[in-house]
Design a protein around this motif. Structure first.
Motif, short mmCIF file in Angstrom:
data_model
loop_
_atom_site.label_atom_id
_atom_site.label_comp_id
_atom_site.label_asym_id
_atom_site.label_seq_id
_atom_site.Cartn_x
_atom_site.Cartn_y
_atom_site.Cartn_z
N GLY A 89 76.59 12.27 -2.92
CA GLY A 89 77.29 11.76 -1.75
C GLY A 89 78.44 12.65 -1.34
N ALA A 90 79.03 13.34 -2.33
CA ALA A 90 80.14 14.24 -2.04
C ALA A 90 79.65 15.65 -1.73
CB ALA A 90 81.09 14.29 -3.23
N GLY A 91 78.33 15.85 -1.74
CA GLY A 91 77.78 17.16 -1.44
C GLY A 91 77.91 18.15 -2.56
N LEU A 92 78.08 17.68 -3.80
CA LEU A 92 78.33 18.58 -4.92
C LEU A 92 77.11 18.80 -5.80
CD1 LEU A 92 81.84 17.23 -5.98
CD2 LEU A 92 81.32 19.23 -4.57
N THR A 93 76.00 18.16 -5.48
CA THR A 93 74.79 18.37 -6.26
C THR A 93 73.58 18.18 -5.36
OG1 THR A 93 73.62 17.78 -8.30
CG2 THR A 93 74.49 15.98 -7.00
N ASP A 94 72.45 18.65 -5.85
CA ASP A 94 71.22 18.55 -5.09
C ASP A 94 70.61 17.16 -5.23
OD1 ASP A 94 67.97 19.13 -5.05
OD2 ASP A 94 69.12 20.33 -3.61
#
Length: 495
Positions: free
Chosen positions: A424-429
């Motif tokens: 959700g934070a764009g830190l993982t795929d």
């Protein structure tokens, strides 16, 4: 008369072997039993096992057991088999008593005139071809059981009654195991359905999140397609589980003597898994003697031993007393005159001489059958010990499995929560989110199945030690005949 008295003296002789229980050494205890049992622990275990299903603390299961004991058709069939065996014993024992039949009749008789008419036929001076005949009388026969053939047959019938009683108890134990097992499966399936529905909601949330991020320029349509596939896959898990639940509900209804769909709606109400009972404090090997299949096998050996005596008695003389009383006359007033009297009273004895080896073959066959029953009894005992050992081993290993899967479920839940937040934070795929969700679902489903196996292990152990029939009286096994509807002759001569 002397012969009859002599036969009565000899009546105490019964040929054939006397039954002796098989001396079979069994283990003093079980490999996985906690410790040697004390008398107090044995008494407590026996008390707990009498209503073993109560150990799960599930009121609905208790109600279903009561309904099944009252309405199960296999139990009712077993009841009638006991009735049949009782009547077979009565039929066999009837050979002890004189067999008496009354008769009467009358009519016209015509002789052929195309044969030599000399000398004149007695009682028909004109030698007319027609004659009127009136007759009445009785026939009786009585076999004197000198060498115990009838006694052995009655003994075998009594052992067969015992077998039918133990078979009925076995039906009860099996029915209780099937009912409890199906109930555990049904509740575990409900838990698995709830897990699957939860994962459907999680997959739907993941799909919505992926679609929102893609709409805001974050991510790509591959991730949306992966989320959609995951959502569809989770929905597809529901139908097989629902079908499994329906089958369990149908089986439970039939076990209680009701149509398959009678309980489906009532059982569909959400309910937690039954409480897992504690492992029995003691499990002495003597409880295996409670198993109906072992008791039935022992009674079968006793029955076949008695049938050896039946076969042996065929080699000895047979004594019988036939009696015929059959007056005949041509007019009613003559029927009771001395001249019309006709009777026969004999003492007969027969002795087998040459039968081509048939009688000795029957004895050999009876002995072989009895030996097979003895060996089957031993095999049944060993099989009973094996089932108890297997059930205890499964219970202990599945308990450890549940503990490990509990920890794995907690770890998988934490991993999934972290992966979702990072995505959700764009830190993982998104692939990490899918992987964590699949791992969590797999662990949760395996945990539910492990709980199901653990509950099944308890049911299997209680069944393996033959628990559940003790303290439950057999139903009335008399035929529903109203004595008031029988005529006076039936009442007088019904024995």
């Amino acid at each position: 008369m002397t012969a009859i008295l002599l036969a009565g003296v000899l009546a105490g002789c019964t040929v054939g072997p006397q039954y002796k229980p098989d001396q079979f050494a069994v283990p003093a205890g079980f490999t996985d039993a906690p410790h040697a049992a004390t008398p107090e622990e044995i008494a407590r275990t026996n008390a707990e096992m009498q209503d073993w299903w109560a150990q799960f603390h599930d009121a609905e299961l208790n109600a279903l057991v009561r309904a099944a004991i009252a309405g199960n058709y296999n139990l009712k069939i077993a009841d009638q088999r006991i009735v049949a065996e009782h009547q077979m014993r009565q039929e066999t024992a009837s050979a002890w008593y004189p067999q008496v039949d009354a008769m009467t009749g009358g009519g016209d008789d015509r002789y052929s005139v195309n044969i030599d008419n000399w000398p004149l036929r007695p009682g028909n001076p004109a030698n007319r071809p027609e004659a009127s005949v009136l007759t009445y009388g009785a026939r009786a026969s009585w076999e004197i059981d000198v060498f115990g053939r009838i006694r052995r047959e009655v003994e075998a019938s009594e052992r067969a009654i015992d077998e039918s009683i133990e078979a009925r108890r076995g039906v009860l134990v099996t029915m209780l195991a099937d009912l409890a097992g199906d109930y555990m499966d049904m509740r575990a399936t409900q838990a698995r359905l709830e897990i699957a529905r939860h994962n459907v909601r999680v997959a739907q949330d993941a799909l919505s999140l992926t679609q929102r991020l893609f709409a805001h320029g974050v991510g790509n349509n591959l991730q949306v397609s992966q989320a959609q596939t995951e959502y569809d896959s989770e929905i597809a898990r529901l139908e097989p589980l629902q079908a499994h639940f329906d089958r369990d509900a149908h089986a439970i209804a039939v076990l209680t003597g009701q149509p398959p769909g009678a309980l489906e709606e009532a059982l569909a109400a959400p309910s937690p898994l039954p409480v897992m009972p504690p492992f029995p404090q003691t499990l002495p090997s003597i409880v295996v003697a409670n198993r109906p299949d072992i008791r039935e096998a022992e009674r079968a050996y006793a029955e076949d031993t008695a049938r050896i005596g039946v076969a042996v008695a065929q080699l000895y003389p047979n004594f019988s007393v036939p009696l015929t009383f059959n007056p005949q006359a041509s007019a009613a007033y003559q029927a009771f005159q001395l001249g019309g009297m006709s009777w026969q009273f004999l003492m007969l004895a027969s002795m087998p001489l040459i039968h081509g080896g048939r009688l000795t073959a029957q004895i050999a066959r009876a002995r072989a059958t009895a030996e097979a029953s003895r060996l089957h009894y031993r095999q049944t005992v060993l099989h009973g010990f094996q089932e108890v050992e297997d059930a205890m081993s499964d219970w202990q290993h599945d308990t450890q499995l549940v503990a490990r899967l509990d920890r794995a479920s907690a770890d998988a839940t934490l991993t999934n929560q972290r992966a979702t937040r990072l995505y959700g934070a764009g830190l993982t795929d998104f692939l990490n989110v899918l992987s964590s969700e699949r791992t969590l679902l797999d662990v949760q489903d395996r945990l539910a199945q492990a709980h199901q196996a653990q509950l099944r292990d308890a049911v299997t152990l209680y069944t393996a030690i033959g628990a559940g029939w003790q303290g439950r009286a057999l139903r009335d096994t008399h035929l529903p005949v109203d004595q008031s509807q029988q005529n006076i002759l039936a009442k007088a001569f019904s024995r």
